[in-house]
Enzyme design. Structure first.
Site, PDB file in Angstrom:
ATOM      1  N   ARG A 104       0.885  -1.175   0.000  1.00  0.00           N
ATOM      2  CA  ARG A 104       0.000   0.000   0.000  1.00  0.00           C
ATOM      3  C   ARG A 104       0.918   1.218   0.000  1.00  0.00           C
ATOM      4  O   ARG A 104       1.720   1.409   0.908  1.00  0.00           O
ATOM      5  CB  ARG A 104      -0.907   0.010   1.235  1.00  0.00           C
ATOM      6  CG  ARG A 104      -1.615   1.326   1.409  1.00  0.00           C
ATOM      7  CD  ARG A 104      -2.725   1.297   2.429  1.00  0.00           C
ATOM      8  NE  ARG A 104      -3.895   0.598   1.926  1.00  0.00           N
ATOM      9  CZ  ARG A 104      -5.109   0.701   2.465  1.00  0.00           C
ATOM     10  NH1 ARG A 104      -5.302   1.457   3.530  1.00  0.00           N
ATOM     11  NH2 ARG A 104      -6.129   0.049   1.951  1.00  0.00           N
ATOM     12  N   HIS A 131      -7.464   0.814  -6.352  1.00  0.00           N
ATOM     13  CA  HIS A 131      -7.667  -0.027  -5.161  1.00  0.00           C
ATOM     14  C   HIS A 131      -8.396  -1.308  -5.589  1.00  0.00           C
ATOM     15  O   HIS A 131      -9.559  -1.528  -5.244  1.00  0.00           O
ATOM     16  CB  HIS A 131      -8.479   0.756  -4.129  1.00  0.00           C
ATOM     17  CG  HIS A 131      -8.480   0.147  -2.759  1.00  0.00           C
ATOM     18  ND1 HIS A 131      -7.680  -0.918  -2.398  1.00  0.00           N
ATOM     19  CD2 HIS A 131      -9.205   0.458  -1.646  1.00  0.00           C
ATOM     20  CE1 HIS A 131      -7.909  -1.237  -1.142  1.00  0.00           C
ATOM     21  NE2 HIS A 131      -8.830  -0.418  -0.659  1.00  0.00           N
ATOM     22  N   GLN A 134     -10.313  -3.923  -3.162  1.00  0.00           N
ATOM     23  CA  GLN A 134     -11.633  -3.518  -2.666  1.00  0.00           C
ATOM     24  C   GLN A 134     -12.728  -3.917  -3.657  1.00  0.00           C
ATOM     25  O   GLN A 134     -13.817  -4.327  -3.267  1.00  0.00           O
ATOM     26  CB  GLN A 134     -11.660  -2.000  -2.445  1.00  0.00           C
ATOM     27  CG  GLN A 134     -12.970  -1.503  -1.874  1.00  0.00           C
ATOM     28  CD  GLN A 134     -13.230  -1.998  -0.468  1.00  0.00           C
ATOM     29  OE1 GLN A 134     -12.373  -1.890   0.386  1.00  0.00           O
ATOM     30  NE2 GLN A 134     -14.410  -2.567  -0.223  1.00  0.00           N
ATOM     31  N   ASP A 219     -17.306   7.297  -1.526  1.00  0.00           N
ATOM     32  CA  ASP A 219     -16.044   7.178  -0.774  1.00  0.00           C
ATOM     33  C   ASP A 219     -15.791   8.539  -0.128  1.00  0.00           C
ATOM     34  O   ASP A 219     -16.458   9.541  -0.467  1.00  0.00           O
ATOM     35  CB  ASP A 219     -14.931   6.799  -1.764  1.00  0.00           C
ATOM     36  CG  ASP A 219     -13.583   6.509  -1.104  1.00  0.00           C
ATOM     37  OD1 ASP A 219     -13.536   6.356   0.136  1.00  0.00           O
ATOM     38  OD2 ASP A 219     -12.568   6.447  -1.826  1.00  0.00           O
ATOM     39  N   CYS A 259     -16.304   1.719   0.683  1.00  0.00           N
ATOM     40  CA  CYS A 259     -15.153   0.884   1.036  1.00  0.00           C
ATOM     41  C   CYS A 259     -14.750   1.023   2.508  1.00  0.00           C
ATOM     42  O   CYS A 259     -14.076   0.155   3.044  1.00  0.00           O
ATOM     43  CB  CYS A 259     -13.977   1.206   0.123  1.00  0.00           C
ATOM     44  SG  CYS A 259     -13.377   2.903   0.255  1.00  0.00           S
ATOM     45  N   ARG A 287     -13.565  -8.575   2.153  1.00  0.00           N
ATOM     46  CA  ARG A 287     -12.148  -8.341   1.865  1.00  0.00           C
ATOM     47  C   ARG A 287     -11.350  -9.600   2.216  1.00  0.00           C
ATOM     48  O   ARG A 287     -10.447  -9.999   1.499  1.00  0.00           O
ATOM     49  CB  ARG A 287     -11.616  -7.141   2.681  1.00  0.00           C
ATOM     50  CG  ARG A 287     -12.184  -5.792   2.295  1.00  0.00           C
ATOM     51  CD  ARG A 287     -11.740  -5.351   0.913  1.00  0.00           C
ATOM     52  NE  ARG A 287     -10.301  -5.306   0.779  1.00  0.00           N
ATOM     53  CZ  ARG A 287      -9.519  -4.278   1.144  1.00  0.00           C
ATOM     54  NH1 ARG A 287     -10.073  -3.189   1.627  1.00  0.00           N
ATOM     55  NH2 ARG A 287      -8.205  -4.312   0.988  1.00  0.00           N
TER      56      ARG A 287
HETATM   57  N1  NVA Z   1      -9.994   6.743  -1.419  1.00  0.00           N
HETATM   58  C1  NVA Z   1      -9.626   6.316  -0.109  1.00  0.00           C
HETATM   59  C2  NVA Z   1      -9.873   4.845   0.057  1.00  0.00           C
HETATM   60  C3  NVA Z   1      -9.533   4.299   1.408  1.00  0.00           C
HETATM   61  C4  NVA Z   1      -9.726   2.820   1.533  1.00  0.00           C
HETATM   62  C5  NVA Z   1      -8.158   6.646   0.153  1.00  0.00           C
HETATM   63  O1  NVA Z   1      -7.341   6.454  -0.755  1.00  0.00           O
HETATM   64  O2  NVA Z   1      -7.843   7.105   1.239  1.00  0.00           O
HETATM   65  N1   CP Z   2     -11.256  -0.103   2.535  1.00  0.00           N
HETATM   66  C1   CP Z   2      -9.982  -0.158   2.943  1.00  0.00           C
HETATM   67  O1   CP Z   2      -9.050  -0.419   2.167  1.00  0.00           O
HETATM   68  O2   CP Z   2      -9.821   0.041   4.278  1.00  0.00           O
HETATM   69  P1   CP Z   2      -8.440   0.217   5.071  1.00  0.00           P
HETATM   70  O3   CP Z   2      -7.875   1.566   4.650  1.00  0.00           O
HETATM   71  O4   CP Z   2      -8.843   0.181   6.502  1.00  0.00           O
HETATM   72  O5   CP Z   2      -7.520  -0.885   4.693  1.00  0.00           O
END
Ligand code: NVA
Ligand code: CP
Length: 303
Positions: A104, A131, A134, A219, A259, A287
């Site tokens: 990540r 992502h 997800q 989101d 998500c 997930r």
């Molecule tokens: N769009 C959000 C998704 C988090 C799971 C982010 O990138 O923070």
């Molecule tokens: N939806 C998601 O990826 O959550 P986290 O940021 O908690 O991993």
């Protein structure tokens, strides 16, 4: 065996994605019935998190244990990558000791650079651009509740962000129509959009997009790394809240997904996310199951 990576939903064919989801539903049933399923006995997953996470970390870690393997959490604060060791050197070393790596990070180019020097499958655990994990969970949830998503109308409301981009890829791979309602200054990436233009309807009107939808998804307005834009975004996205009034325009049996983490009172009201059309808890739990199927697919090479 050729190494397969999962940086994007486009790395698997539509058929492979469908069979992966079918397998995810099976492994979920096995777990619920107490049947042990340990095809990854002795295998190790390294997880590099350059951003925070609850769901991604817990699901990969539990998933690996349940499959008979082990997951190793690596924070950049603790490994040499955080002190400037080159990405490709880190990839060569870590991939010589584990069976798969989940990352990540911020820029998608970081993930691609790391992947180029890896000897084992790489999984995108979220970048600024995509992502895909997800989306496996979201699609599994839809398939469990409604059957195949082919031909359905899905509406994305909010930022043209990593999740929106992955929904565009999903529209292509799973053959559904995607309405996107986002503020004029927060459009998705034009190349990603263009790659699926025959399946997308773009608008800047939430009502127009949501009308007759089967699934409404949103989101946060400010993603990780955009915290300093939070105040500006609150104003710019104020017309894009998914509330009960908006959900009434969708089909009566429409589902709501997010998500998570969510900001109640911003992108979604508590009434919607905690209401009868919301499937966010099943979506979050999936997930675990979807990624177990993905790990099995990538590490054993079997679909
Ligand atoms: N769009 C959000 C998704 C988090 C799971 C982010 O990138 O923070
Ligand atoms: N939806 C998601 O990826 O959550 P986290 O940021 O908690 O991993």
């Amino acid at each position: 065996m050729t190494i397969r990576h999962f940086l994007s939903l486009l790395d698997l064919s539509g058929d492979e994605l469908r069979s992966l989801i079918k397998h995810a539903i099976d492994v979920k049933k096995k777990l619920r019935s107490g049947i042990t399923h340990t095809p990854l006995n002795g295998k190790v997953l390294a997880m590099i998190f350059e951003k925070s996470s609850t769901r991604t970390r817990v699901s990969f870690e539990s998933g690996m244990s349940q499959l008979g393997g082990h997951a190793m959490f690596l924070s950049p604060r603790d490994i040499q990558l955080g002190r400037g060791e080159p990405l490709d050197d880190s990839a060569r070393v870590i991939s010589s000791m584990v069976d798969a790596i989940m990352i990540r990070t911020f820029g998608h180019d970081r993930l691609e650079e790391f992947t180029a020097s890896s000897a084992v499958p790489i999984i995108n655990g979220l970048t600024d651009k995509l992502h895909p994990c997800q989306l496996l969970a979201d699609m599994q949830t839809w398939f469990e509740l409604r059957g195949d998503i082919k031909g359905a109308t899905v509406t994305w409301v909010g930022d043209g962000n990593n999740m929106c981009h992955s929904y565009i890829n999903a529209a292509k791979q799973f053959d559904f129509h995607l309405n996107i309602a986002c503020p004029v200054n927060y459009l998705p990436d034009q190349d990603i959009l263009a790659s699926a233009s025959d399946r997308i309807t773009m608008t800047h009107q939430l009502e127009e997009a949501v009308e007759n939808s089967d699934l409404v998804v949103t989101d946060v307005w400010a993603s990780m790394g955009q915290e300093q834009e939070q105040q500006t975004r609150l104003a710019e996205f104020s017309e894009f809240q998914v509330n009960q009034q908006a959900m009434r325009l969708a089909h009566k049996d429409a589902l709501f997904m997010h998500c998570l983490p969510a900001h109640r009172g911003e992108e979604v009201t508590a009434e919607v996310i905690d209401g009868h059309q919301s499937v966010v808890w099943q979506e979050a739990e999936n997930r675990l199951h979807a990624q177990k199927a993905l790990l099995e697919f990538l590490i054993t090479g079997l679909d």
